[in-house]
Motif scaffolding. Structure first.
Motif, PDB file in Angstrom:
ATOM      1  N   UNK A  76       1.195  -1.332  -0.146  1.00  0.00           N
ATOM      2  CA  UNK A  76       0.070   0.203   0.390  1.00  0.00           C
ATOM      3  C   UNK A  76       0.591   0.534  -0.474  1.00  0.00           C
ATOM      4  N   UNK A  77       0.487   2.190  -0.985  1.00  0.00           N
ATOM      5  CA  UNK A  77       1.221   3.756  -0.861  1.00  0.00           C
ATOM      6  C   UNK A  77       0.348   4.310  -0.405  1.00  0.00           C
ATOM      7  N   UNK A  78       0.150   5.127   0.794  1.00  0.00           N
ATOM      8  CA  UNK A  78      -0.269   5.881   1.699  1.00  0.00           C
ATOM      9  C   UNK A  78      -0.223   7.277   1.495  1.00  0.00           C
ATOM     10  N   UNK A  79      -0.783   7.435   0.565  1.00  0.00           N
ATOM     11  CA  UNK A  79      -0.661   9.169   0.141  1.00  0.00           C
ATOM     12  C   UNK A  79      -0.886   9.861   2.019  1.00  0.00           C
ATOM     13  N   UNK A 101      -4.377  -7.567   4.400  1.00  0.00           N
ATOM     14  CA  UNK A 101      -4.208  -8.602   3.778  1.00  0.00           C
ATOM     15  C   UNK A 101      -2.712  -7.411   3.085  1.00  0.00           C
ATOM     16  N   UNK A 102      -2.505  -5.948   3.239  1.00  0.00           N
ATOM     17  CA  UNK A 102      -1.345  -6.042   2.689  1.00  0.00           C
ATOM     18  C   UNK A 102       0.094  -6.070   3.005  1.00  0.00           C
ATOM     19  N   UNK A 103       0.753  -6.540   2.728  1.00  0.00           N
ATOM     20  CA  UNK A 103       2.542  -7.659   2.428  1.00  0.00           C
ATOM     21  C   UNK A 103       2.514  -5.967   4.146  1.00  0.00           C
ATOM     22  N   UNK A 104       3.014  -4.105   2.722  1.00  0.00           N
ATOM     23  CA  UNK A 104       3.840  -3.324   4.404  1.00  0.00           C
ATOM     24  C   UNK A 104       2.910  -2.181   3.177  1.00  0.00           C
ATOM     25  N   UNK A 105       3.113  -1.245   3.999  1.00  0.00           N
ATOM     26  CA  UNK A 105       2.430  -0.138   3.849  1.00  0.00           C
ATOM     27  C   UNK A 105       3.544   1.010   3.824  1.00  0.00           C
ATOM     28  N   UNK A 106       3.729   1.595   3.016  1.00  0.00           N
ATOM     29  CA  UNK A 106       4.540   2.991   2.920  1.00  0.00           C
ATOM     30  C   UNK A 106       3.921   4.305   2.767  1.00  0.00           C
ATOM     31  N   UNK A 107       4.796   5.586   2.926  1.00  0.00           N
ATOM     32  CA  UNK A 107       4.087   7.085   3.211  1.00  0.00           C
ATOM     33  C   UNK A 107       4.637   7.261   1.777  1.00  0.00           C
ATOM     34  N   UNK A 108       3.968   7.834   0.831  1.00  0.00           N
ATOM     35  CA  UNK A 108       4.041   8.371  -0.544  1.00  0.00           C
ATOM     36  C   UNK A 108       4.751   9.604  -0.167  1.00  0.00           C
ATOM     37  N   UNK A 109       5.053   9.935   0.574  1.00  0.00           N
ATOM     38  CA  UNK A 109       5.870  10.997   1.480  1.00  0.00           C
ATOM     39  C   UNK A 109       6.820  11.264   1.099  1.00  0.00           C
ATOM     40  N   UNK A 110       7.492   9.703   1.253  1.00  0.00           N
ATOM     41  CA  UNK A 110       9.353   9.833   0.286  1.00  0.00           C
ATOM     42  C   UNK A 110       9.036  10.383   0.147  1.00  0.00           C
ATOM     43  N   UNK A 230       8.044  16.601   4.661  1.00  0.00           N
ATOM     44  CA  UNK A 230       7.270  16.674   3.576  1.00  0.00           C
ATOM     45  C   UNK A 230       5.834  16.030   3.957  1.00  0.00           C
ATOM     46  N   UNK A 231       5.349  15.205   4.362  1.00  0.00           N
ATOM     47  CA  UNK A 231       4.462  15.091   4.747  1.00  0.00           C
ATOM     48  C   UNK A 231       3.313  16.574   4.874  1.00  0.00           C
TER      49      UNK A 231
END
Length: 561
Positions: A76-79, A101-110, A230-231
């Protein structure tokens, strides 16, 4: 594939979708609206304003479920605007997404950090040029399709979603990436070549999925995250707030269609030199996107939550990305081609709408277009119909109604709730032998007994009928009253039956005369019968006496012999 379509519903001819479409990329034909895909910028306005909820976008949830069921590695790429929408920390949201069921979550702020860093480098290399940020996909579509001459001012950098997906593709080449955010235009962006994004979820779609799986998110008013500057990207001015700014340049945030459109025109005209312009199509930035609007979340609150999520204003408290990845993106313009109709054709369409002079052009905007001339252009371009003009339709309907009433053989009076005459058709004027101007505005009791009107208003009935006689006019009338309480109007229909009554009265008189004659004849006949009977009675008596005498004589003669 169509990102946004219209469901088949009962369109109410409100034209709100046309009115709120900033680029008028909606065609109305046979009272049915459809999206002109080549012109649409996926801003999502039509999905918000439609009272019939007729607009729907593609939903990627079924496809994501299939990927998860196949045990694909799905990230999941989280805005960064998620914290404003759901009012939770990154830790809480990540746990909820893993439950799905998502394997991992990443912040699109990156990815936002990568984009702003690329912006800074380009600006340093070209310090005298005016630049426009290219983070907002709807702004990019608007420039490409409707103002390609402004494409050279867009910073040639991938959007944060694409930049982040490209970074993660380097790290996880076999994974699938699902972007989660508030913006419909990201669904279009995901279909572009090289997006590295398999699917897009809007926040409200994610909410529905949570509800389906009984995943509960409890809001956290005082949530805390590790500081990351950057958030700030989702709020208006947030992109500029993350950047290192040069003192000789003007850093300006612009949001909302009106501001975006005017600013692009000014940039192209050279009126805004030495400017770095942050552009967001939604008012307030991403925290004013379609998902936020549907949930009625204010942009000020969104900005506050965005600052809370960033937890810093320091330039050095941000992400670090060790990889060297090219984020270059060449945005080429593809102007939507449409011919400007000749003036004589525009004038001809205006005449069809009963607009023969500038004074007739009301520019009311009820059709969805700002001016009558814009509407005429749309008709000639096949986007609109003549009948979308509400004043035209109303005038035509009124004319038809007036013609129908005027042609009715019965008299018709329109009466208000104060029992004053508002309208009288020619048949009514003929009945009373009065011109219309002497009737209109007068109390109805000047020509009719108003007791029937009063009784109707006091009752629960809508219609009553009666036969009335007007001695002042020597008229017999069949009167029907109908009240429209919503319109505050009483319609009185009068049929002049005086001639019928007169003929009926004359026929009755003739019948009465005939009956009297018949009675006289009968009486004479009876007298004659009596006279005859009397005469017959005397004659019979005399005959009886004569016969008796004759009998006695005959008998006497027989005795003597």
């Amino acid at each position: 594939m169509s990102i946004l379509e219209f469901k088949k519903v009962n369109c109410k001819d409100c034209y709100k979708c046309v009115r709120y479409c900033p680029v008028k990329s909606i065609r109305v034909k046979n009272h049915v609206a459809s999206i002109i895909k080549g012109e649409c910028i996926l801003c999502g306005n039509c999905t918000i304003v439609c009272p019939q909820h007729a607009k729907e976008d593609i939903n990627d949830v079924p496809m994501i479920k299939v990927l998860l069921e196949r045990h694909e590695t799905v990230f999941a790429l989280l805005a960064p605007s998620f914290s404003s929408y759901f009012n939770v920390s990154l830790e809480t949201m990540s746990a909820a997404l893993r439950e799905l069921g998502f394997a991992d979550v990443f912040e699109v702020a990156e990815g936002a950090y990568m984009v702003k860093s690329a912006y800074e480098k380009i600006i340093d290399d070209n310090p005298t040029q005016t630049w426009i940020t290219s983070c907002c996909a709807s702004v990019n579509y608007y420039v490409r399709k409707h103002h390609p001459e402004a494409a050279k001012y867009l910073l040639p950098v991938l959007t944060p979603m694409k930049a982040h997906a490209k970074l993660l593709r380097e790290r996880y080449p076999e994974a699938k990436f699902v972007f989660i955010g508030p913006c419909l235009s990201k669904k279009g962006e995901a279909f572009e070549n090289g997006s590295n994004v398999s699917a897009v979820l809007l926040f409200e779609e994610l909410e529905d999925w949570f509800a389906e799986k009984n995943v509960r998110l409890v809001e956290e008013e005082n949530f805390q995250n590790e500081p990351r500057l950057s958030r700030l990207f989702p709020m208006s001015g947030g992109i500029l707030a993350t950047m290192r700014q040069r003192p000789e340049l003007n850093y300006l945030p612009i949001n909302g269609f009106e501001g975006v459109a005017q600013t692009i025109e000014d940039v192209v005209a050279g009126k805004l030199p030495n400017c770095i312009i942050e552009m967001n199509f939604c008012k307030g930035g991403c925290v004013g996107g379609p998902s936020f609007q549907r949930k009625h979340l204010g942009t000020v609150r969104g900005a506050m939550k965005t600052r809370q999520a960033a937890a810093t204003t320091r330039y050095d408290e941000d992400y670090t990305v060790p990889e060297e990845i090219s984020l270059e993106s060449v945005i080429k313009g593809r102007r939507v081609f449409s011919l400007e109709p000749p003036e004589e054709q525009i004038a001809a369409v205006l005449r069809q709408m009963d607009k023969f002079s500038p004074e007739d052009e009301l520019n009311c905007g009820m059709c969805g277009y700002s001016t009558c001339r814009d509407k005429a252009r749309a008709v000639l371009q096949g986007k609109a119909e003549i009948t979308m003009c509400m004043p035209y339709i109303r005038k035509r309907a009124e004319n038809y109604a007036d013609k129908i009433i005027e042609s009715m053989p019965s008299g018709v009076l329109s009466v208000d709730m104060s029992l004053n005459i508002l309208q009288a058709n020619p048949a009514a004027c003929e009945i009373f032998g009065l011109p219309a101007d002497s009737l209109i505005g007068q109390p109805v009791h000047t020509i009719l007994d108003d007791s029937d009107f009063v009784s109707l208003l006091a009752s629960d009935e809508d219609t009553v009928s009666a036969n009335v006689f007007l001695p002042d006019y020597s008229l017999y009338l069949e009167e029907t009253l109908h009240v429209n309480r919503e319109a505050n109007l009483i319609i009185c229909v009068l049929k002049n039956v005086t001639d019928e009554k007169t003929r009926h009265r004359r026929a009755m008189q003739k019948k009465q005369q005939a009956a009297a004659i018949a009675d006289e004849i009968v009486e004479k006949q009876l007298r004659m019968v009596h006279e005859i009977a009397s005469l017959l009675g005397e004659t019979a008596s005399e005959t009886k006496i004569a016969i008796s005498d004759l009998k006695d004589t005959v008998i006497t003669e027989d005795d003597d012999g």
